[in-house]
Scaffold this active site. Sequence first.
Site, short mmCIF file in Angstrom:
data_model
loop_
_atom_site.label_atom_id
_atom_site.label_comp_id
_atom_site.label_asym_id
_atom_site.label_seq_id
_atom_site.Cartn_x
_atom_site.Cartn_y
_atom_site.Cartn_z
N CYS A 1 48.66 43.68 40.02
CA CYS A 1 47.76 44.13 41.10
C CYS A 1 48.28 43.66 42.45
CB CYS A 1 46.35 43.55 40.95
SG CYS A 1 45.69 43.59 39.31
N ASP A 2 48.72 42.41 42.51
CA ASP A 2 48.99 41.78 43.80
C ASP A 2 50.46 41.49 44.09
OD1 ASP A 2 46.24 41.74 44.21
OD2 ASP A 2 46.03 39.86 43.11
N CYS B 1 46.56 38.39 38.63
CA CYS B 1 47.08 39.69 38.22
C CYS B 1 48.32 40.05 39.02
CB CYS B 1 46.01 40.76 38.40
SG CYS B 1 46.63 42.40 38.00
#
Length: 309
Positions: free
Chosen positions: A137-138, A134
């Site tokens: 997300c990261d 992701c």
Amino acid sequence: MNTTKLLIIGSGPAGYTAGIYAGRANLSPTLIEGMQPGGQLTITTEVENFPGFPEGIDANELMEGMRRQAERFGTQILPNMVTDIDLGTRPFHVTLDDNSHWTADSIIIATGASAKYLGLPDEQKYMGQGVSACATCDGFFYRKKIVAVVGGGDTACEEASYLAGLASKVYLIVRKPFLRASKIMQERVLSNDKIEVLFETNTLGLYGENGVEGAHLVYRKGENDERQYDLPIDGFFLAIGHHPNSELFSPWLKTDEDGYIITEGDSPRTAVPGVYAAGDVADPHYRQAVIAAASGAKAAMEAEKFLAQ
Ligand code: NDP
């Protein structure tokens, strides 16, 4: 024992839209949110192609809006997960992770799909230490660093473009000699100076002392000019597609070889009367929020008809 006429499992666009439609039909549905409230869309940033938002809309805002709309019409939303289900009895029997038991006359399965991994032991070894599925997300952790994205579809192109806004360099590792992504996404990637596409390349493994420091790659595997080499990177992002979250239901419902629930024609009806499948769990092709939402609406309308009989 708790009872409900209609249980909706999943809180992506399909689940919430089913909640909106079933709520408006006075079915007082109960919706089980699952592990990722709001579904897969909540791990992306901007949604540019949901009709009605000409300037695009933040994905979390879109899902929050759907959630509130479902609640407004009387959908009871529970922050739980389904741990067990029996579709062989009437009413259907469902167990949640808080050990509560539910019966439901009708069920809409809208559990979506999850990211796939290559299956390399190194993915597990470096999970959370340089391996991610992701980018949104990261990606933040890779500002001014070098990353690689695996895949040649729309997801991979989207993630590579997103990461290019943060990282100093993005490699896109594509196993074929071409990208499968839509034209517009291909153009975005190919015209971005920070993204280098490595066509006909596969990943053999990852290396690093403290987290990922590089990937072992192979160019044109099995061909005369096969070449193996190491590519120094700090982050390794998977974007090679998804698998449907259908395991719980497979003892009762027909699935295809990839696990997608098979429904009747283009309806959300499954082989068990009163059980419907909506959204990505039953859609190997389109995987679009607007299509998931539409199938959630169809499922709710089918459930309404079934419950009236
Ligand atoms: P896709 O299935 O479209 O693409 C998966 C990619 O990963 C392909 O390039 C595939 O290669 C590659 N791949 C699969 N397995 C491996 C493997 N083991 N090793 C290396 N590469 C692998 O998945 P997406 O998630 O990209 O997209 C799914 C659907 O969602 C599509 O219909 C897409 O259009 C849609 N989508 C739309 C978006 C938008 O409109 N904004 C955004 C994101 C997705 P190969 O080509 O060789 O099979």
